[in-house]
Design an enzyme around this catalytic site. Sequence first.
Site, mmCIF file in Angstrom:
data_model
loop_
_atom_site.group_PDB
_atom_site.id
_atom_site.type_symbol
_atom_site.label_atom_id
_atom_site.label_comp_id
_atom_site.label_asym_id
_atom_site.label_seq_id
_atom_site.Cartn_x
_atom_site.Cartn_y
_atom_site.Cartn_z
ATOM 1 C CG HIS A 1 58.185 -10.930 19.708
ATOM 2 N ND1 HIS A 1 59.559 -11.029 20.023
ATOM 3 C CD2 HIS A 1 57.829 -10.222 21.072
ATOM 4 C CE1 HIS A 1 59.620 -10.696 21.183
ATOM 5 N NE2 HIS A 1 58.943 -10.561 21.867
ATOM 6 C CD GLU B 1 27.198 -8.240 6.567
ATOM 7 O OE1 GLU B 1 26.162 -7.406 6.689
ATOM 8 O OE2 GLU B 1 28.332 -7.713 5.897
ATOM 9 C CD GLU C 1 31.110 2.730 10.363
ATOM 10 O OE1 GLU C 1 30.701 2.919 11.359
ATOM 11 O OE2 GLU C 1 31.326 1.539 9.631
ATOM 12 C CE LYS D 1 21.197 3.855 14.621
ATOM 13 N NZ LYS D 1 21.816 5.243 14.493
ATOM 14 N N GLY E 1 26.051 3.547 15.749
ATOM 15 C CA GLY E 1 26.425 2.211 15.651
ATOM 16 C C GLY E 1 27.668 1.947 16.643
ATOM 17 N NE ARG E 2 31.490 6.136 13.377
ATOM 18 C CZ ARG E 2 30.599 6.431 12.643
ATOM 19 N NH1 ARG E 2 29.779 5.411 12.334
ATOM 20 N NH2 ARG E 2 30.429 7.657 12.203
ATOM 21 C CE LYS F 1 26.119 -1.673 4.931
ATOM 22 N NZ LYS F 1 24.914 -0.825 5.799
HETATM 23 O O1 F6P Z 1 27.736 -0.578 7.551
HETATM 24 C C1 F6P Z 1 28.374 -0.013 8.387
HETATM 25 C C2 F6P Z 1 27.486 -0.055 9.808
HETATM 26 O O2 F6P Z 1 26.337 0.650 9.560
HETATM 27 C C3 F6P Z 1 27.845 0.260 11.093
HETATM 28 O O3 F6P Z 1 28.187 1.584 11.086
HETATM 29 C C4 F6P Z 1 27.279 -0.234 12.074
HETATM 30 O O4 F6P Z 1 28.024 -0.309 13.241
HETATM 31 C C5 F6P Z 1 27.179 -1.839 11.526
HETATM 32 O O5 F6P Z 1 26.874 -1.316 9.928
HETATM 33 C C6 F6P Z 1 26.031 -2.653 11.731
HETATM 34 O O6 F6P Z 1 24.773 -2.146 11.488
HETATM 35 P P1 F6P Z 1 23.572 -2.502 12.242
HETATM 36 O O7 F6P Z 1 23.639 -2.077 13.941
HETATM 37 O O8 F6P Z 1 22.421 -1.640 11.946
HETATM 38 O O9 F6P Z 1 23.397 -3.722 12.099
#
Ligand code: F6P
Length: 541
Positions: A388, A220, A357, A214, A271-272, A506
Amino acid sequence: MVYATTSPVSGLPASTRCDRTAAWAALAGHFEAHGRDFDLREAFARDPRRFDTMSFDAPELFADLSKNLVDAATLRFLADLARECSVEAQRDAMLAGAAINTTERRAVLHTALRAPRGSAPFSADVHAVLDAMLAFAESVRVRADGTAPARLRHVVNIGIGGSDLGPQMAVRALAEVAHPGLTFHFVANVDGADLASVLARVVPAETLFVVASKTFTTQETMTNAETARAWFVAQGGTRIEEHFVAATSNVEAAARFGITRTFGFWDWVGGRYSLWSAIGLPIAIAVGAERFRELLAGARAMDEHFAQAPVERNLPMLLGLVDVWYRNFHRFTSRCIAPYAQALQRLPAYLQQLEMESNGKRVDRSGAPLPYATSPVVWGEPGTNAQHAYFQMLHQGSDVVPVEFILLRQASAVAGAIPAEASARQHRMLLANGLAQSQALMQGRAGANEPHRDFPGNRPSTTLLLERLTPRSLGALLALYEHRVFTSGAVWGIDSFDQWGVELGKTLGSALLGKFERGRDADAGAGLDGSTAGLLQRLLR
Ligand code: F6P
């Protein structure tokens, strides 16, 4: 109606804090009188119609709430609580595009992503992107059929959190109807082992990378995308513009990265809550345009149920209210998700982000600390595997954990890869196991003077039944969970749509990365607490 293209900043309906309502007081009294010692077995014995009155039909699914620690009065007080907390008015504000994400001053309009043309805010923008994304998805599917000189065989989604869990969960859930010539990979972790294990299995000419973020700033994702692009070039890959696409609300950043084909979305898609947007591109490629639209239609059907059904028959609201009952009155700390379907193996992980979240908050929208508990821990694994592993604790442990069983009446056709009779027999076993577990949790069994064989029983569960897993029923199931999380968050008076709790880690991570990059240094630990400094020094040795 004319809708602004940026989130309007507007207030929510005024509502009383949940623990100051008359309904909360009534629930507290009811809990002392009938809730603490409520016995499910007695409740069924008293009321032969309990199953009928406490099970509900909603779009694409049937929900049995009768094995929960509630009676008619509990549900009545909970419905009163919803009304006193303006849950319906808050829902209407969300659906109308009010800025209910108050700390980020944003509207919350994932429902607009599955609304038919012209029927919700931002419709023209939403459908323009949807049409473009689905046309692109179809073109990828055609290339996977071998009609282009360089055939595509792999789709690698690079994203994390909501830009990973939703598409990953849905692509697996819908494997039955996925394109047979394409393999989907999901890379999320900044641990290079994640990306490396995928790159070892693909070649540039046959691979499409979807960079899903987003913000297009997530460490990452940006790091994995840069490493993937470098690998692509080093392996002799050409035409980056054909092999890298982006799904993001930050189109400029994607362009700076060198991606020319970008599918956009907007700040009002959390995002979620984003698998319905361009973030759903891998799903669309897997199942095709028509089925992606069915996924949206299933969610839309649940949206309409949520928007229209009275609280007493509104399944997402009822589930969210029972969650409040368990969390704040019974004080249960977690809920277990047990999908009896291998296809739903990633559903618990997806729901962890959705619920924790969203509702893992300890202050209200104005920043005032809350004196009551909010999000439970959500966890789980598919049955029968979970039986199990940790069902021992669910049956005989010291904590009561409400369990949510998800059963599919019909087996998926993927199981058709094994002989029909074996598939049918195994599906019967799956269903029998799922049903037996909720039965055992409730019934319990006396241990005949052997306490270790004693099952206390009276342990609550909900069972959701789907006819079968299809794009439509999956869409409805996921929207059910979204609105349930909305409901408990609305009762608690929290902002379910921000996630400030991820920021501190972060920031500290960036500072520590600087120290790791400087390498061995006698002063590396300066300014750090003793533990972090000590660990850092050991890691830098
Ligand atoms: O760090 C949490 C978060 O902001 C989530 O809410 C989101 O889904 C995820 O990181 C990834 O964010 P992005 O889509 O901006 O890379």
